[in-house]
Design a protein around this motif. Sequence first.
Motif, PDB file in Angstrom:
ATOM      1  N   MET A   1     -35.705   7.702 -38.063  1.00  0.00           N
ATOM      2  CA  MET A   1     -36.561   8.070 -38.294  1.00  0.00           C
ATOM      3  C   MET A   1     -35.168  10.030 -38.146  1.00  0.00           C
ATOM      4  O   MET A   1     -34.587   9.505 -36.508  1.00  0.00           O
ATOM      5  CB  MET A   1     -36.539   8.054 -36.958  1.00  0.00           C
ATOM      6  N   ASP A   2     -35.098  10.576 -38.592  1.00  0.00           N
ATOM      7  CA  ASP A   2     -34.323  12.005 -38.601  1.00  0.00           C
ATOM      8  C   ASP A   2     -35.344  13.223 -37.227  1.00  0.00           C
ATOM      9  O   ASP A   2     -34.153  14.357 -37.802  1.00  0.00           O
ATOM     10  CB  ASP A   2     -34.048  12.732 -39.645  1.00  0.00           C
ATOM     11  N   TYR A   3     -35.818  12.452 -36.519  1.00  0.00           N
ATOM     12  CA  TYR A   3     -36.660  13.335 -35.696  1.00  0.00           C
ATOM     13  C   TYR A   3     -36.414  13.375 -34.015  1.00  0.00           C
ATOM     14  O   TYR A   3     -36.588  11.965 -34.334  1.00  0.00           O
ATOM     15  CB  TYR A   3     -38.010  14.106 -36.460  1.00  0.00           C
ATOM     16  N   GLU A   4     -37.141  14.272 -33.555  1.00  0.00           N
ATOM     17  CA  GLU A   4     -37.201  13.818 -32.164  1.00  0.00           C
ATOM     18  C   GLU A   4     -39.303  14.276 -31.652  1.00  0.00           C
ATOM     19  O   GLU A   4     -39.508  14.583 -32.375  1.00  0.00           O
ATOM     20  CB  GLU A   4     -36.879  14.464 -31.046  1.00  0.00           C
ATOM     21  N   ILE A   5     -39.474  12.767 -30.248  1.00  0.00           N
ATOM     22  CA  ILE A   5     -41.028  13.901 -30.553  1.00  0.00           C
ATOM     23  C   ILE A   5     -40.460  13.837 -29.030  1.00  0.00           C
ATOM     24  O   ILE A   5     -40.050  13.408 -27.726  1.00  0.00           O
ATOM     25  CB  ILE A   5     -41.892  11.724 -30.001  1.00  0.00           C
ATOM     26  N   PHE A   6     -41.423  14.812 -29.002  1.00  0.00           N
ATOM     27  CA  PHE A   6     -42.184  15.948 -27.611  1.00  0.00           C
ATOM     28  C   PHE A   6     -43.549  14.722 -27.159  1.00  0.00           C
ATOM     29  O   PHE A   6     -44.784  15.905 -28.195  1.00  0.00           O
ATOM     30  CB  PHE A   6     -41.383  17.028 -27.623  1.00  0.00           C
ATOM     31  N   ASP A   7     -43.363  14.341 -26.408  1.00  0.00           N
ATOM     32  CA  ASP A   7     -44.596  13.701 -25.634  1.00  0.00           C
ATOM     33  C   ASP A   7     -45.315  14.956 -24.979  1.00  0.00           C
ATOM     34  O   ASP A   7     -45.358  15.698 -24.020  1.00  0.00           O
ATOM     35  CB  ASP A   7     -45.130  12.512 -24.904  1.00  0.00           C
ATOM     36  N   LEU A   8     -46.621  15.610 -25.095  1.00  0.00           N
ATOM     37  CA  LEU A   8     -47.897  16.735 -24.060  1.00  0.00           C
ATOM     38  C   LEU A   8     -48.492  16.320 -23.666  1.00  0.00           C
ATOM     39  O   LEU A   8     -49.502  16.915 -23.201  1.00  0.00           O
ATOM     40  CB  LEU A   8     -47.946  17.560 -25.400  1.00  0.00           C
ATOM     41  N   GLY A   9     -48.261  15.016 -23.330  1.00  0.00           N
ATOM     42  CA  GLY A   9     -49.808  14.061 -22.905  1.00  0.00           C
ATOM     43  C   GLY A   9     -51.275  14.597 -23.004  1.00  0.00           C
ATOM     44  O   GLY A   9     -50.954  14.901 -24.468  1.00  0.00           O
ATOM     45  N   ASP A  10     -52.131  14.569 -22.271  1.00  0.00           N
ATOM     46  CA  ASP A  10     -53.473  14.868 -22.802  1.00  0.00           C
ATOM     47  C   ASP A  10     -53.775  15.807 -22.929  1.00  0.00           C
ATOM     48  O   ASP A  10     -53.189  17.014 -22.092  1.00  0.00           O
ATOM     49  CB  ASP A  10     -54.175  14.068 -21.963  1.00  0.00           C
ATOM     50  N   VAL A  11     -54.144  16.701 -24.061  1.00  0.00           N
ATOM     51  CA  VAL A  11     -54.366  18.510 -24.160  1.00  0.00           C
ATOM     52  C   VAL A  11     -55.349  18.955 -24.859  1.00  0.00           C
ATOM     53  O   VAL A  11     -55.980  18.223 -25.513  1.00  0.00           O
ATOM     54  CB  VAL A  11     -52.769  18.904 -25.555  1.00  0.00           C
TER      55      VAL A  11
END
Length: 339
Positions: A1-11
């Motif tokens: 995986m050449d990218y990152e994940i930013f968790d936003l929670g419940d939006v």
Amino acid sequence: MDYEIFDLGDVTLQSGVTLPSAFLAYKTYGKLNENKDNVIVYPTAFGDQHVQNEWLIGDGMALNPQKYFIIVPNLLGNGLSSSPSNTPPPFDRANFPQVTIYDNVKLQYRLVTEKFSIQKIALVVGWSMGGIQSFQWGASYPDMVERIAPFAGTARTWPHTFVVLDGMKAPLMAAVDFDSSKLHQLTSADMRPVGRVYAGWGLSQAFYREELYRELGYDSLADFVAGVWEDSFMKMDPHNVLAMLWTGQFADISANPCYNGDFEAALKNIKALACIMPGSTDLFCTLHDNEYEAKFIPNAVLNPIESIWGHFAGRGINSADNKLINENLTRLLALHING
């Protein structure tokens, strides 16, 4: 995986629907400096992922990772960020909620501020729906964004563009007899005619007349339409495409609580230095639309890309167009920001 994940929670989205466990996929290039003022945000366009933005990033280019910290957030619905194809029930596939450009930029703002503690952005740049996001950044966060550079993108979806996008949606609806309860049945094969519809809009009449597809290695028009348009669209998930088409159709930088539909007020409130680059032969994000918009932005210059590559003058394919975009960005980044 050449990218990152930013968790936003419940939006909670603009629609009022809460999307549980939402997330943004993003990739960064370069390093954030000590003052955190070397930041460029470069959102993706309809159907694109961060990789498709990389043609404009490189040593010796305006978007130089040796000098700038470049953040490429992926559009919601593109298959990497929260999308119909990667969201569990009850919001999977055709049940994915409607997401606006305003939603996208609000969540990107969270990424920039919460993850990196950034307060100033030197430039927001983008092609097509990435261009709409750069206008939205300027309107939503006028004191944060110093420069914007939308290319082949408008600040709202004008009625003709709405009709073009509706024409792309129609083959998918026809595949299920216009019965939205059957949308779950769609497969990537149903995307083939969508590619054929878009083939007439992505490039100009002159591009086809002069058979420029031969420069791309295709001997005939039929091979080009099948090899580029059908093939690229059949790689996309139809539910992701429907989600992104909705985002595109209802894009408008004033359709939010900040401006309540006052489009001219939204444009006038953009404080950023703006370099707006329409493709001179773009058939659906037109030079005339951008001319109208630029009149209301206090610090805007209009620098058309003189090209017969239509909307795809901004796609990173034609070297003359790429050079012009890069030169305009270099000039814009060299301009001093007062205060």
